[in-house]
Motif scaffolding. Sequence first.
Motif, PDB file in Angstrom:
ATOM      1  N   ALA A 181       5.308   1.530  10.024  1.00 32.43           N
ATOM      2  CA  ALA A 181       4.093   2.290  10.344  1.00 32.43           C
ATOM      3  C   ALA A 181       2.896   1.458   9.905  1.00 32.43           C
ATOM      4  N   PRO A 182       2.595   0.375  10.626  1.00 38.83           N
ATOM      5  CA  PRO A 182       1.549  -0.570  10.211  1.00 38.83           C
ATOM      6  C   PRO A 182       0.168   0.049  10.061  1.00 38.83           C
ATOM      7  N   GLU A 183      -0.036   1.233  10.627  1.00 39.87           N
ATOM      8  CA  GLU A 183      -1.327   1.894  10.451  1.00 39.87           C
ATOM      9  C   GLU A 183      -1.567   2.272   8.993  1.00 39.87           C
ATOM     10  N   LEU A 184      -0.502   2.227   8.182  1.00 38.33           N
ATOM     11  CA  LEU A 184      -0.618   2.543   6.752  1.00 38.33           C
ATOM     12  C   LEU A 184      -0.872   1.304   5.895  1.00 38.33           C
ATOM     13  N   LYS A 185      -0.922   0.142   6.513  1.00 40.50           N
ATOM     14  CA  LYS A 185      -1.000  -1.115   5.777  1.00 40.50           C
ATOM     15  C   LYS A 185      -2.186  -1.170   4.823  1.00 40.50           C
ATOM     16  N   ASN A 186      -3.326  -0.677   5.247  1.00 41.34           N
ATOM     17  CA  ASN A 186      -4.525  -0.726   4.412  1.00 41.34           C
ATOM     18  C   ASN A 186      -4.584   0.409   3.388  1.00 41.34           C
ATOM     19  N   LYS A 187      -3.529   1.224   3.338  1.00 40.15           N
ATOM     20  CA  LYS A 187      -3.482   2.330   2.395  1.00 40.15           C
ATOM     21  C   LYS A 187      -2.274   2.181   1.462  1.00 40.15           C
ATOM     22  N   ARG A 188      -1.894   0.942   1.178  1.00 38.88           N
ATOM     23  CA  ARG A 188      -0.667   0.722   0.427  1.00 38.88           C
ATOM     24  C   ARG A 188      -0.667   1.400  -0.939  1.00 38.88           C
ATOM     25  N   ASP A 189      -1.779   1.331  -1.668  1.00 44.29           N
ATOM     26  CA  ASP A 189      -1.823   1.954  -3.000  1.00 44.29           C
ATOM     27  C   ASP A 189      -1.542   3.450  -2.905  1.00 44.29           C
ATOM     28  N   PHE A 190      -2.119   4.072  -1.909  1.00 39.56           N
ATOM     29  CA  PHE A 190      -1.915   5.502  -1.690  1.00 39.56           C
ATOM     30  C   PHE A 190      -0.463   5.782  -1.310  1.00 39.56           C
ATOM     31  N   VAL A 191       0.065   5.007  -0.353  1.00 36.89           N
ATOM     32  CA  VAL A 191       1.449   5.199   0.093  1.00 36.89           C
ATOM     33  C   VAL A 191       2.416   4.990  -1.067  1.00 36.89           C
ATOM     34  N   LEU A 192       2.174   3.966  -1.883  1.00 39.81           N
ATOM     35  CA  LEU A 192       3.053   3.694  -3.015  1.00 39.81           C
ATOM     36  C   LEU A 192       3.012   4.840  -4.024  1.00 39.81           C
ATOM     37  N   ALA A 193       1.816   5.362  -4.288  1.00 39.13           N
ATOM     38  CA  ALA A 193       1.702   6.492  -5.226  1.00 39.13           C
ATOM     39  C   ALA A 193       2.457   7.704  -4.686  1.00 39.13           C
ATOM     40  N   SER A 194       2.309   7.952  -3.399  1.00 38.18           N
ATOM     41  CA  SER A 194       3.021   9.057  -2.771  1.00 38.18           C
ATOM     42  C   SER A 194       4.523   8.842  -2.839  1.00 38.18           C
ATOM     43  N   GLN A 195       4.954   7.607  -2.563  1.00 35.40           N
ATOM     44  CA  GLN A 195       6.386   7.319  -2.568  1.00 35.40           C
ATOM     45  C   GLN A 195       6.992   7.448  -3.962  1.00 35.40           C
ATOM     46  N   LYS A 196       6.277   7.003  -4.974  1.00 34.50           N
ATOM     47  CA  LYS A 196       6.782   7.127  -6.339  1.00 34.50           C
ATOM     48  C   LYS A 196       6.949   8.603  -6.714  1.00 34.50           C
ATOM     49  N   TYR A 197       6.005   9.422  -6.290  1.00 35.85           N
ATOM     50  CA  TYR A 197       6.112  10.862  -6.560  1.00 35.85           C
ATOM     51  C   TYR A 197       7.329  11.452  -5.835  1.00 35.85           C
ATOM     52  N   LEU A 198       7.433  11.176  -4.543  1.00 36.07           N
ATOM     53  CA  LEU A 198       8.502  11.784  -3.760  1.00 36.07           C
ATOM     54  C   LEU A 198       9.880  11.234  -4.115  1.00 36.07           C
TER      55      LEU A 198
END
Length: 350
Positions: A286-303
Amino acid sequence: MEIGAQLCYFPKKEKRIMMKKSYKVLLAGLAAVSIIGLVACSQSKSTSESKDKKIDFILDWSPNTNHTGLYVAQEKGYFKEAGVDVDIKLPPEDSSSDLIINGKAPFGIYFQDSMAKKLDKGAEITAVAAIVEHNTSGIISKKSAGINGPKDLTGKKYGTWNDPVELGMLKTLVESQGGQFDEVEKVPNNDSNSITPIENGLFDAAWIYHGWDGIMAQTQGMDTNFFYMKDYVKEFDYYSPVIIANNDYLKQNPDEAKKVLQAIKKGYQYAMEHPEEAADILIKHAPELKNKRDFVLASQKYLSEQYASDKDKWGQFEASRWNAFYKWAKDKGIVDNDLSDKGFSNDYIK
């Protein structure tokens, strides 16, 4: 409450409240492409008919951390190892569940609360895996609004999708703590995510999934209050989201279905143990998330800590919790029929 992960926003037709999304425009274009290529899964075909058969899996919204295990399974070759070819597809604009119900695709992502009305009308679908073990949704507000619990919604503006199940849950939630549901001002929530309208003062509070909108608010530096619904009403600790399957497909392809689910299970187990790598795999797909990596990583660590408390039991349902929510729905007149022990199975995930 969608824009991403824990939650995917639901199509307008169903007025879902799960992860709301800032990718609404993007999804519209991508979904159109996805639907064009959607191959109907004929339930009359046997699994031995073709090893090259594509097995469509329909997402509920744009790719997010609810979906990470699927992409991990694809990236790590778990589907291939199981001898199945799974095609992960974006949903249509109206309802991903309709494709599953009508036999246009065998698998998809949905939510137990949304299944209530469908099952009540006889929809031939079964929840075959719980993506997240407990309900991580709840009510978020700016700290300045002074909403510390359900009763504090009295006299406040709540952003609603005007869904009967949603409003029924809100009523029970508020009144369980002595609040006045009739004094909660319901404001239509038509935004792509719930954080922006709260920040702009359109309404004071909204129902979100912490794993996406909640993490989003944190990464944006928004000073918020949040409480889980399940902490106040035990019946609201239902399963959301879930993987659903068409019943005819399951009857005719039990072995194939189990192979698909076991590969997906391995994907989520890997994501539990390797959240950073899993987040990068999601971003790759989902390359549209590339510029939001910090956010995605924080979300992934939570989930990754929410998928399951015991990785070996990922995806399994507890009948008592499943039934408790549907008993509540029946008692409140939201459904007409007794849905106890209906609509879920652990047969394909164990």
